[in-house]
Design a protein around this motif. Structure first.
Motif, PDB file in Angstrom:
ATOM      1  N   UNK A  71       0.831  -1.206   0.000  1.00  0.00           N
ATOM      2  CA  UNK A  71       0.000   0.000   0.000  1.00  0.00           C
ATOM      3  C   UNK A  71       0.868   1.260   0.000  1.00  0.00           C
ATOM      4  N   UNK A  72       1.906   1.258   0.829  1.00  0.00           N
ATOM      5  CA  UNK A  72       2.789   2.436   0.914  1.00  0.00           C
ATOM      6  C   UNK A  72       3.477   2.674  -0.428  1.00  0.00           C
ATOM      7  N   UNK A  73       3.995   1.597  -1.034  1.00  0.00           N
ATOM      8  CA  UNK A  73       4.712   1.787  -2.311  1.00  0.00           C
ATOM      9  C   UNK A  73       3.764   2.177  -3.440  1.00  0.00           C
ATOM     10  N   UNK A  74       2.515   1.690  -3.377  1.00  0.00           N
ATOM     11  CA  UNK A  74       1.531   2.115  -4.385  1.00  0.00           C
ATOM     12  C   UNK A  74       1.183   3.593  -4.187  1.00  0.00           C
ATOM     13  N   UNK A  75       1.076   4.034  -2.934  1.00  0.00           N
ATOM     14  CA  UNK A  75       0.785   5.450  -2.650  1.00  0.00           C
ATOM     15  C   UNK A  75       1.858   6.343  -3.259  1.00  0.00           C
ATOM     16  N   UNK A  76       3.118   5.948  -3.085  1.00  0.00           N
ATOM     17  CA  UNK A  76       4.235   6.743  -3.621  1.00  0.00           C
ATOM     18  C   UNK A  76       4.180   6.754  -5.150  1.00  0.00           C
ATOM     19  N   UNK A  77       3.868   5.597  -5.742  1.00  0.00           N
ATOM     20  CA  UNK A  77       3.813   5.519  -7.208  1.00  0.00           C
ATOM     21  C   UNK A  77       2.672   6.385  -7.763  1.00  0.00           C
ATOM     22  N   UNK A  78       1.506   6.324  -7.136  1.00  0.00           N
ATOM     23  CA  UNK A  78       0.377   7.142  -7.602  1.00  0.00           C
ATOM     24  C   UNK A  78       0.679   8.636  -7.439  1.00  0.00           C
ATOM     25  N   UNK A  79       1.274   8.996  -6.294  1.00  0.00           N
ATOM     26  CA  UNK A  79       1.609  10.408  -6.056  1.00  0.00           C
ATOM     27  C   UNK A  79       2.628  10.896  -7.068  1.00  0.00           C
ATOM     28  N   UNK A  80       3.555  10.016  -7.469  1.00  0.00           N
ATOM     29  CA  UNK A  80       4.557  10.437  -8.450  1.00  0.00           C
ATOM     30  C   UNK A  80       3.958  10.540  -9.846  1.00  0.00           C
ATOM     31  N   UNK A 118      -1.216  12.089  -8.532  1.00  0.00           N
ATOM     32  CA  UNK A 118      -2.346  11.928  -7.613  1.00  0.00           C
ATOM     33  C   UNK A 118      -2.054  12.642  -6.292  1.00  0.00           C
ATOM     34  N   UNK A 119      -3.092  13.171  -5.667  1.00  0.00           N
ATOM     35  CA  UNK A 119      -3.015  13.527  -4.251  1.00  0.00           C
ATOM     36  C   UNK A 119      -3.462  12.288  -3.479  1.00  0.00           C
ATOM     37  N   UNK A 120      -2.692  11.910  -2.461  1.00  0.00           N
ATOM     38  CA  UNK A 120      -3.020  10.728  -1.665  1.00  0.00           C
ATOM     39  C   UNK A 120      -3.198  11.135  -0.208  1.00  0.00           C
ATOM     40  N   UNK A 121      -4.254  10.647   0.417  1.00  0.00           N
ATOM     41  CA  UNK A 121      -4.337  10.703   1.877  1.00  0.00           C
ATOM     42  C   UNK A 121      -4.245   9.264   2.368  1.00  0.00           C
ATOM     43  N   UNK A 122      -3.130   8.953   3.017  1.00  0.00           N
ATOM     44  CA  UNK A 122      -2.855   7.590   3.470  1.00  0.00           C
ATOM     45  C   UNK A 122      -3.312   7.463   4.916  1.00  0.00           C
ATOM     46  N   UNK A 123      -4.083   6.416   5.199  1.00  0.00           N
ATOM     47  CA  UNK A 123      -4.652   6.251   6.545  1.00  0.00           C
ATOM     48  C   UNK A 123      -4.122   4.970   7.201  1.00  0.00           C
ATOM     49  N   UNK A 124      -3.532   5.107   8.373  1.00  0.00           N
ATOM     50  CA  UNK A 124      -3.170   3.960   9.213  1.00  0.00           C
ATOM     51  C   UNK A 124      -4.008   3.998  10.482  1.00  0.00           C
ATOM     52  N   UNK A 125      -4.135   2.862  11.154  1.00  0.00           N
ATOM     53  CA  UNK A 125      -4.768   2.882  12.474  1.00  0.00           C
ATOM     54  C   UNK A 125      -3.788   3.513  13.469  1.00  0.00           C
ATOM     55  N   UNK A 126      -4.318   4.043  14.584  1.00  0.00           N
ATOM     56  CA  UNK A 126      -3.446   4.606  15.630  1.00  0.00           C
ATOM     57  C   UNK A 126      -2.415   3.579  16.071  1.00  0.00           C
ATOM     58  N   UNK A 127      -2.868   2.323  16.192  1.00  0.00           N
ATOM     59  CA  UNK A 127      -1.977   1.267  16.693  1.00  0.00           C
ATOM     60  C   UNK A 127      -0.823   1.007  15.732  1.00  0.00           C
TER      61      UNK A 127
END
Length: 500
Positions: A24-33, A36-45
């Motif tokens: 997911x993280x590497x896809x976010x970077x690829x889309x942003x490059x 795309x604008x990306x808002x990446x969401x993780x759980x607090x934990x």
């Protein structure tokens, strides 16, 4: 009304396990490059685990509250948000697995829904939700906020296809019957034949109403409403399966999803555990002489199996690095190695709780990987030209093993009997690392690696599919914004996202 030429803005949310977060993280970077604008969401934990593991490794670390600060410094528009998964930070999610998954099934969507309600007011407006396929609620949230719904499957297409056709397996008595059939399964679209022992563990189970089963049933109902499905796989490796899936919904193979640029140096750490640096130890070992042993970030194994594997490694005489998570048996049992084991192997064995896997398997000293067959580990190993000894423990790992051993012939089974024994481990490991078959396996892995490399090339299938996938998001977003001009995207003319 959204601007026709506005930047697409995707919210991305991985399932809260390491093997899902990484792609997911590497896809976010690829889309942003790619704008795309990306808002990446993780759980607090998950955020807390990653931040703490980074802080332990680097006490000078800045921006530990924002994983993507460095990506933004390089010009990428990736924002970061966290959401409550419904449990306190101190709750042991591994020890109380079923309770935790019940929360993901029934409670988590309310927290995420509230967050999306806030995020949709962003600039540029959110147009798309890219959610892990294992979530059971993306269709509902995408519909509520008028977002394009992309389901991201982080495992092989074969595994997706088998879940997608659970009803066929049920109808034919291979799943969910009093006494599951044991003969070959040859009626799943896009799958020539598969043995019942190669199905995912949840489709081999007798108790079919566990919390994970209920997640799978609900998730694979929800998936039917997805606008687009993306898979972390390669078209050429699973062509028939992907072709069959494409007859149902636009499905794009866009893998392997790796860090761009320098494969061995990720832009930042996303590990949930502090990573040991094994490079100095490896530097003192001959080329291809070290077996890397790791059973991944999530699956558990029995103390009995670990003792047999330890004795087998001891007897084999082979150099090895063994990643042993403290909770590999359970959070309650952390003493599981034979007495005196570490002392007996100190010159040729290194035991660490966690490490930088890619750095280890890309090191010239590493010659093989004894693995649980997690999908990320499998793809990374292929990329590094490292053959596999397979010891699947859970879920998709049995099906991944079939691809590795039976279909692509780039690995062997650790255990051919019901139970693993130290004699078999010793014999298999010695032969795998030093025997005549070692060269054949390495040659086969290099061939499969070429397929991965070609797919990621400028005219490769994964690259073309990635661009079609992005275009499809934009087409769907325009339709939802009421701006569709009636033009049909070429990929919809035959209902097929595949590039031939």
């Amino acid at each position: 009304m959204a601007n026709h030429h506005q930047k697409p803005h995707a919210i991305m949310i991985p399932y809260p396990y390491q093997g899902h977060i990484t792609p997911f993280v590497y896809l976010a970077i690829k889309l942003a490059s790619h704008g795309f604008t990306i808002t990446f969401v993780n759980t607090h934990y998950i955020h807390s685990k990653i931040s703490n593991s980074q802080s332990r490794e680097n006490s000078q670390m800045k921006n530990k509250d924002d994983l993507f600060a460095r990506a933004r410094e390089s010009g990428l528009d990736i924002r970061y948000a966290t959401v409550n998964d419904g449990f306190p930070l101190g709750f042991d999610r591994s020890l109380n697995h079923d309770q935790f998954v019940e929360g993901l099934l029934h409670v988590f969507s309310a927290h995420f829904d509230e967050l999306v309600g806030d995020l949709v007011k962003s600039d540029p407006p959110v147009t798309c939700l890219i959610a892990d396929t294992f979530y059971v609620w993306p269709a509902m949230i995408a519909e509520k906020y008028n977002l394009v719904y992309v389901s991201f499957w982080t495992e092989p297409a074969l595994v997706f296809n088998l879940y997608y056709h659970m009803e066929l397996l049920k109808k034919n008595g291979h799943f969910a019957s009093q006494d599951n059939r044991k003969d070959t399964i040859d009626y799943i679209p896009g799958v020539k034949a598969i043995e019942p022992r190669d199905l995912m563990s949840y489709l081999q189970a007798t108790d079919i109403w566990t919390v994970v089963h209920r997640v799978i049933y609900k998730a694979f109902t929800d998936i039917k409403k997805a606008d687009i499905i993306i898979c972390n796989t390669v078209q050429e490796l699973e062509f028939d399966t992907l072709s069959a899936l494409n007859k149902n919904q636009p499905t794009y193979a866009i893998g392997p999803i790796f860090p761009s640029g320098n494969f061995t140096k990720a832009p930042f750490s996303i590990s949930l555990w502090s990573e040991s640096d094994c490079s100095q130890w490896l530097n003192n070992k001959p080329n291809s002489s070290v077996l890397y042993v790791s059973f991944g970030s999530y699956a558990h194994t029995s103390k009995e199996d670990l003792l047999e594997i330890a004795h087998g490694l001891q007897l084999s005489g082979v150099n090895f690095i063994w990643v042993l998570r403290p909770d590999i048996v359970s959070s309650d049992e952390t003493d599981f190695l034979p007495v005196g084991f570490e002392e007996s192997i100190k010159d040729r064995g290194l035991i660490v709780p966690w490490c930088r896997q890619i750095e280890v398997i890309s090191h010239p000293a590493t010659g093989g990987f004894l693995t649980h067959c997690g999908w990320n580990s499998t793809l990374e190993s292929i990329w590094c030209g490292i053959p596999l000894i397979c010891f699947p423990l859970l879920t998709d790992q049995f099906t991944n093993r079939k691809l590795v051993v039976n279909d692509w012939k780039i690995g062997i089974n650790l255990c051919d009997k019901e139970r693993v024994t130290h004699e078999e481990v010793s014999e298999k490991v010695s032969h795998f690392m030093c025997g005549s078959s070692a060269q054949e396996l390495r040659k086969a892995v290099k061939e499969v690696r070429k397929t991965l490399e070609n797919a990621l090339g400028q005219d490769g299938s994964s690259e073309k599919n990635f661009h079609q996938f992005m275009e499809n998001i934009k087409v769907n977003a325009r339709k939802r914004a009421g701006l569709s001009n009636g033009h049909v995207s070429p990929l919809h003319q035959n209902g097929n996202g595949l590039v031939h």
